[in-house]
Design an enzyme around this catalytic site. Structure first.
Site, PDB file in Angstrom:
ATOM      1  N   ASP A 102      31.297 -75.024  32.597  1.00  0.00           N
ATOM      2  CA  ASP A 102      32.012 -73.782  32.299  1.00  0.00           C
ATOM      3  C   ASP A 102      31.528 -73.148  31.002  1.00  0.00           C
ATOM      4  O   ASP A 102      31.259 -71.953  30.939  1.00  0.00           O
ATOM      5  CB  ASP A 102      33.539 -74.014  32.254  1.00  0.00           C
ATOM      6  CG  ASP A 102      33.959 -75.166  31.330  1.00  0.00           C
ATOM      7  OD1 ASP A 102      33.079 -75.855  30.758  1.00  0.00           O
ATOM      8  OD2 ASP A 102      35.172 -75.380  31.181  1.00  0.00           O
ATOM      9  N   ASP A 105      29.877 -75.164  23.960  1.00  0.00           N
ATOM     10  CA  ASP A 105      30.511 -74.800  22.695  1.00  0.00           C
ATOM     11  C   ASP A 105      29.757 -75.534  21.577  1.00  0.00           C
ATOM     12  O   ASP A 105      28.685 -75.098  21.162  1.00  0.00           O
ATOM     13  CB  ASP A 105      31.985 -75.206  22.818  1.00  0.00           C
ATOM     14  CG  ASP A 105      32.858 -74.725  21.680  1.00  0.00           C
ATOM     15  OD1 ASP A 105      32.605 -73.658  21.129  1.00  0.00           O
ATOM     16  OD2 ASP A 105      33.831 -75.441  21.342  1.00  0.00           O
ATOM     17  N   LYS A 133      28.631 -70.267  23.692  1.00  0.00           N
ATOM     18  CA  LYS A 133      29.060 -69.787  22.370  1.00  0.00           C
ATOM     19  C   LYS A 133      28.029 -70.249  21.350  1.00  0.00           C
ATOM     20  O   LYS A 133      28.217 -71.298  20.710  1.00  0.00           O
ATOM     21  CB  LYS A 133      30.397 -70.440  21.995  1.00  0.00           C
ATOM     22  CG  LYS A 133      31.632 -69.788  22.556  1.00  0.00           C
ATOM     23  CD  LYS A 133      32.862 -70.408  21.869  1.00  0.00           C
ATOM     24  CE  LYS A 133      34.052 -70.430  22.790  1.00  0.00           C
ATOM     25  NZ  LYS A 133      35.198 -71.171  22.225  1.00  0.00           N
ATOM     26  N   VAL A 155      38.588 -68.853  24.737  1.00  0.00           N
ATOM     27  CA  VAL A 155      38.777 -68.090  25.972  1.00  0.00           C
ATOM     28  C   VAL A 155      39.489 -68.929  27.030  1.00  0.00           C
ATOM     29  O   VAL A 155      39.471 -70.158  26.987  1.00  0.00           O
ATOM     30  CB  VAL A 155      37.432 -67.577  26.529  1.00  0.00           C
ATOM     31  CG1 VAL A 155      36.808 -66.549  25.602  1.00  0.00           C
ATOM     32  CG2 VAL A 155      36.453 -68.714  26.798  1.00  0.00           C
TER      33      VAL A 155
HETATM   34  P1  IMP Z   1      31.494 -78.826  23.635  1.00  0.00           P
HETATM   35  O1  IMP Z   1      31.339 -80.298  23.875  1.00  0.00           O
HETATM   36  O2  IMP Z   1      32.019 -78.526  22.256  1.00  0.00           O
HETATM   37  O3  IMP Z   1      30.274 -78.023  23.989  1.00  0.00           O
HETATM   38  O4  IMP Z   1      32.702 -78.342  24.499  1.00  0.00           O
HETATM   39  C1  IMP Z   1      32.665 -78.126  25.806  1.00  0.00           C
HETATM   40  C2  IMP Z   1      34.047 -78.215  26.399  1.00  0.00           C
HETATM   41  O5  IMP Z   1      35.087 -77.773  25.509  1.00  0.00           O
HETATM   42  C3  IMP Z   1      34.095 -77.279  27.567  1.00  0.00           C
HETATM   43  O6  IMP Z   1      33.673 -77.920  28.740  1.00  0.00           O
HETATM   44  C4  IMP Z   1      35.553 -76.882  27.601  1.00  0.00           C
HETATM   45  O7  IMP Z   1      36.293 -77.826  28.337  1.00  0.00           O
HETATM   46  C5  IMP Z   1      36.008 -76.940  26.181  1.00  0.00           C
HETATM   47  N1  IMP Z   1      35.978 -75.580  25.558  1.00  0.00           N
HETATM   48  C6  IMP Z   1      35.167 -75.152  24.574  1.00  0.00           C
HETATM   49  N2  IMP Z   1      35.432 -73.888  24.242  1.00  0.00           N
HETATM   50  C7  IMP Z   1      36.434 -73.485  25.045  1.00  0.00           C
HETATM   51  C8  IMP Z   1      37.150 -72.241  25.182  1.00  0.00           C
HETATM   52  O8  IMP Z   1      36.920 -71.225  24.503  1.00  0.00           O
HETATM   53  N3  IMP Z   1      38.130 -72.237  26.131  1.00  0.00           N
HETATM   54  C9  IMP Z   1      38.421 -73.312  26.897  1.00  0.00           C
HETATM   55  N4  IMP Z   1      37.769 -74.472  26.815  1.00  0.00           N
HETATM   56  C10 IMP Z   1      36.788 -74.561  25.886  1.00  0.00           C
HETATM   57 MG    MG Z   2      34.909 -78.266  30.558  1.00  0.00          MG
END
Ligand code: IMP
Ligand code: MG
Length: 184
Positions: A102, A105, A133, A155
């Site tokens: 999805d 981040d 992002k 979001v």
């Molecule tokens: P990362 O490991 O920080 O890249 O985070 C990824 C996970 O964090 C995604 O698969 C989402 O489940 C959650 N996530 C990060 N940003 C958002 C957001 O803006 N809305 C909802 N879920 C988010």
């Molecule tokens: Mg996720």
């Protein structure tokens, strides 16, 4: 329990924009893997809506499997440590694998999942994320297909949750955290 309208900042990506971009991604992927079979791996739960639309936009033979991960940390930020909570059903050795997410981040989730999948020797391994992002990145990850780059805002909608709610909304919205209070 509040309605999402109570803390909706703005609709960032409409249903029409999602449909159009996913059709384009499906065409691009179908073209890139022409003559091959593609194995889609969806990370639960946020990626599900995107997966189901994307796989209908992909015009080459494809199969699908699911995995789930949990990151230590709070609901809105991951911490770098990611644990596999649901493993794949099928073997991926010698298959063309496309990981469907999805949102990227910090990048920790995708980075860990890619490491994990590489140990199983897929023929190829690429990443398709609906949202990215870039400002939030803490670890560099390869993104082969991206729907939309978005600003550093939280979001929800179209699979993405805010405290597990609103995954069903057909658009991507930004939350105004100053007007949001988590439900009991
Ligand atoms: P990362 O490991 O920080 O890249 O985070 C990824 C996970 O964090 C995604 O698969 C989402 O489940 C959650 N996530 C990060 N940003 C958002 C957001 O803006 N809305 C909802 N879920 C988010
Ligand atoms: Mg996720």
């Amino acid at each position: 329990m509040q309605n999402y309208e109570d803390y909706l900042d703005e609709i960032l990506i409409t249903e029409d924009q999602l449909r159009q971009r996913i059709t384009e991604l499906g065409a691009q992927i179908s073209n890139d893997y022409r003559g091959e079979k593609l194995h889609l791996i969806c990370i639960l739960r946020g990626g599900v809506m995107f997966l189901t639309d994307l796989m209908r936009a992909i015009k080459i033979p494809n199969t699908v499997d699911f995995m789930a991960v949990s990151s230590y940390g709070n609901n809105r930020q991951s911490t770098g440590q990611v644990r596999i909570t649901l493993d794949l059903k099928d073997n991926i050795q010698d298959r063309h694998v496309l990981l469907v997410e999805d949102i990227v981040d910090s990048g920790y989730t995708i980075a860990s999942v890619l490491d994990f999948l590489q140990t199983r020797h897929p023929k190829s391994l690429k990443v398709c994320t609906l949202l990215n992002k870039p400002e939030r990145r803490e670890v560099e990850v390869p993104i082969d297909y991206c729907g939309f780059d978005i600003p550093n805002k939280f979001v929800f909608g179209y699979g993405l949750d805010i405290d597990e709610f609103h995954r069903n909304l057909p658009f991507i919205a930004c939350v105004d955290l100053s007007r949001y209070s988590p439900s009991e």
